[in-house]
Every structure is written in structure tokens, then in C-alpha cells.
Design a protein around this motif. Structure first.
Motif, short mmCIF file in Angstrom:
data_model
loop_
_atom_site.label_atom_id
_atom_site.label_comp_id
_atom_site.label_asym_id
_atom_site.label_seq_id
_atom_site.Cartn_x
_atom_site.Cartn_y
_atom_site.Cartn_z
N ASN A 1 -27.78 -115.43 24.93
CA ASN A 1 -29.60 -116.12 24.19
C ASN A 1 -29.42 -115.96 22.71
O ASN A 1 -30.27 -116.53 22.29
CB ASN A 1 -30.56 -115.44 25.14
N ILE B 1 -30.39 -118.97 20.41
CA ILE B 1 -31.51 -118.35 19.55
C ILE B 1 -31.05 -118.38 17.91
O ILE B 1 -31.89 -118.85 17.18
CB ILE B 1 -32.19 -116.94 19.53
N ALA C 1 -33.97 -122.28 17.19
CA ALA C 1 -34.97 -121.11 17.20
C ALA C 1 -36.30 -121.26 18.19
O ALA C 1 -37.11 -121.12 18.25
CB ALA C 1 -35.57 -121.05 16.05
N SER D 1 -37.55 -121.06 20.90
CA SER D 1 -37.02 -120.68 22.12
C SER D 1 -38.09 -120.75 23.23
O SER D 1 -37.55 -121.10 24.32
CB SER D 1 -37.55 -119.48 22.27
N LEU E 1 -37.19 -113.54 24.51
CA LEU E 1 -36.47 -114.63 23.59
C LEU E 1 -36.84 -114.26 21.95
O LEU E 1 -36.24 -114.41 21.33
CB LEU E 1 -36.86 -116.25 24.01
N LYS F 1 -35.26 -113.56 17.73
CA LYS F 1 -35.16 -113.87 16.09
C LYS F 1 -34.96 -112.72 15.09
O LYS F 1 -34.44 -112.27 14.41
CB LYS F 1 -35.93 -114.67 15.94
#
Length: 312
Positions: free
Chosen positions: A29, A33, A37, A39, A91, A95
Motif C-alpha cells: 500500500n 500510495i 495519491a 487512497s 491509507l 502519505k
């Protein structure tokens, strides 16, 4: 299946498979990501793939999952809500949070599960359990002080994810035991119930249709395409193994496995996918956090051994 009559090999298989799938999913993941971006769109596609696969398997006779039942679906609405809240915030937190710190924060789940247990009379826990989860929490705070890449929004999202995961695990354990649903059936209901909510979100947040356009453009990259497909496949495997582990063992056992797999994930996280700035406080906090997790796992194992040793 009654937890007391579950064969030891099935309990072990459920725990090991969940641990491996969970560790792999974090890195997959994170890799996706970093390139993609959106998610919420990723989560929507994971749930769609899960629902379609189980439905196809039932139609073909590959699984004994029962047909959709409206009354059962109503009972599992909250399970679906908390599950999607957990994954969505997890998720999103990836980032801005590096993998070692993400895992450290997620280790707060046992503490949250214990607190939640107080509200539905799960029972008292030993001093070792209480002290170990406290040590785990202390490790997170120390590590955060040494995290030069500190991202307030990322940390907040990870903590919200812990809350949703806690409620989700408790509800899955109770619904699986009380309603007699198999792990595949709960997974199917969860995926199906989540789709309307997720589709609404990706439209309201503006992810759609930009997310699909970017996905199409990114699919030309072999690396991204492989990671994306792996993310969809591992999403299905992770869902199944998590539900299975929670049903045949318990919510706390599932969190224990999560803590143990975190030891390997934390170590690998320093070397894979970047984003980690090494500092004494950061490393010390992660070590304390990991030791607390291991202590917690040992304490829970000893509790279980004592319970099984008591004649019924």
C-alpha cells in the motif's frame, strides 16, 4: 465454530496467515500510495474486487457462503462502517507517516481494545497486560519526539484509524460468534455494504473521475501495474485472514499478531521505501514500543495457557 473447540492447527494457521498478509500489505500500500495519491479510489477498487470474487466463487460453487440476507446485512452495517474508516484513514496516513512510525502508532490498538472491552464487560486483565500496553504507548510518544518528519495530519489519521480498527475488531468478533457467520460471509457483506458509501465519498471528495484518469495513465508502468494488482489481491487475502483470525481466536489475538508482525515491518521500514530519518529518540521509542508489544503478546499467551489449564 466455538473458540474452545477450534483445532490448534487452525488457530495457528489463521494467526500466521494474517501476520504475513498484514506485513506485506503495509509495504504494498505504501508503494502504491507513493505513486497514486487517491487512497479512497484504491480502497473502493479493493472492495469491489473482493465482492465480485466472492460472488463469482459462490455462483461457481467454490465456496459455501450463503446468499445475501437483508437482516444479516443490517446487523453488519456498523462492521462495514468501522472497517472502511480503519482502512481509509490508514491509507491516508501513509502519505505523511513513515512505515516504522505508522506501525508504532498502530500498536496502540491493543490498548484501545482493552479499553473498549471495559464497555462490553469483556473481563479484567492482568497487571502484565496493562503495563505492557502502557509501555507500548510510552514508546510511541518517545519515538514521535524524535521523528523529524513529523506530520500532524498523518499522525492524527493514524490514531483515528486505531479507533476504527478497535471497534471493527470487537464487532467482528461478536458478530461472528453470535450470528454464526463464516469469515468469507462477513467479508462479502463488508465489501458489498461499503461500496455505496465509498462511491459516494470518491465523488464528493472530487477523486472521481481524476483518479481513474491517473490510474489509466499510470498503468503503462509495469512496476505500478504489478504493485496495484498486488494491492487488490492482498486486500482480499488480508480481509479474509483478519476475519478468520478474529473468529477462530479473538480480537485480542488478532492485535497480538499485528504487534508481532510489526517487529519485522519496523526493521524493514528503515531500509525500504525511504522517509525515515534516524534519531536516538526515534529509535529508542520504537525499541520500547516493540518491547512493549512483545511483552503484551507474552502476557496474553500466559493468560490463555492458564485458562486452558483450568478443568471445565
Amino acid at each position: 465454530m466455538d473458540k474452545d473447540t477450534t483445532p490448534p492447527y487452525l488457530s495457528l494457521f489463521a494467526a500466521l496467515s494474517y501476520g504475513i498478509a498484514s506485513m506485506a500489505m503495509v509495504f504494498i500500500n505504501k508503494a502504491v500510495i507513493m505513486e497514486y495519491a487517491y487512497s479512497m479510489t484504491l480502497l473502493t477498487l479493493q472492495q469491489l474486487a473482493t465482492a465480485l470474487l466472492i460472488h463469482f466463487g459462490r455462483v461457481m460453487g467454490w465456496t459455501r457462503a450463503k446468499a445475501l440476507n437483508v437482516d444479516t446485512a443490517k446487523k453488519l452495517v456498523l462492521v462495514s462502517l468501522f472497517y472502511n474508516g480503519n482502512v481509509a484513514f490508514a491509507l491516508a496516513s501513509l502519505k505523511g507517516v513513515n512505515i516504522p512510525m505508522y506501525i508504532a502508532i498502530k500498536r496502540l490498538t491493543p490498548l484501545a481494545v482493552l479499553i473498549a472491552g471495559l464497555f462490553y464487560k469483556k473481563g479484567k486483565h492482568s497487571k502484565q497486560v496493562i503495563l505492557s500496553v502502557s509501555l507500548t504507548a510510552a514508546g510511541v510518544m518517545i519515538a514521535a519526539l524524535g521523528d523529524f518528519s513529523f506530520d500532524l495530519l498523518g499522525y492524527t489519521m493514524a490514531l483515528v484509524s486505531v479507533f476504527f480498527q478497535t471497534m471493527y475488531l470487537v464487532l467482528v468478533e461478536r458478530s461472528g460468534a453470535e450470528d454464526g457467520l463464516s469469515s468469507i460471509e462477513i467479508m462479502f457483506y463488508n465489501s458489498l455494504l461499503s461500496l455505496p458509501f465509498l462511491v459516494f465519498l470518491i465523488i464528493v471528495t472530487g477523486e472521481f473521475p481524476s483518479s481513474l484518469s491517473l490510474l489509466y495513465a499510470k498503468s503503462a508502468s509495469v512496476y505500478f501495474f504489478v504493485m496495484f494488482v498486488l494491492s487488490l489481491v492482498m486486500g482480499i487475502i488480508l480481509n479474509y485472514t483478519m476475519f478468520l483470525c478474529t473468529i477462530v481466536n479473538s480480537a485480542l489475538t488478532t492485535t497480538i499478531v499485528g504487534v508481532l508482525k510489526g517487529v519485522g515491518s519496523t526493521t524493514l521500514g528503515f531500509f525500504l521505501l525511504g522517509g525515515v530519518q534516524v534519531h536516538f529518540l526515534n529509535v529508542s521509542g520504537l525499541v520500547i514500543n516493540t518491547l512493549g508489544g512483545l511483552w503484551y503478546s507474552l502476557a496474553k499467551y500466559q493468560e490463555k495457557m492458564r485458562r486452558t489449564a483450568i478443568p471445565k
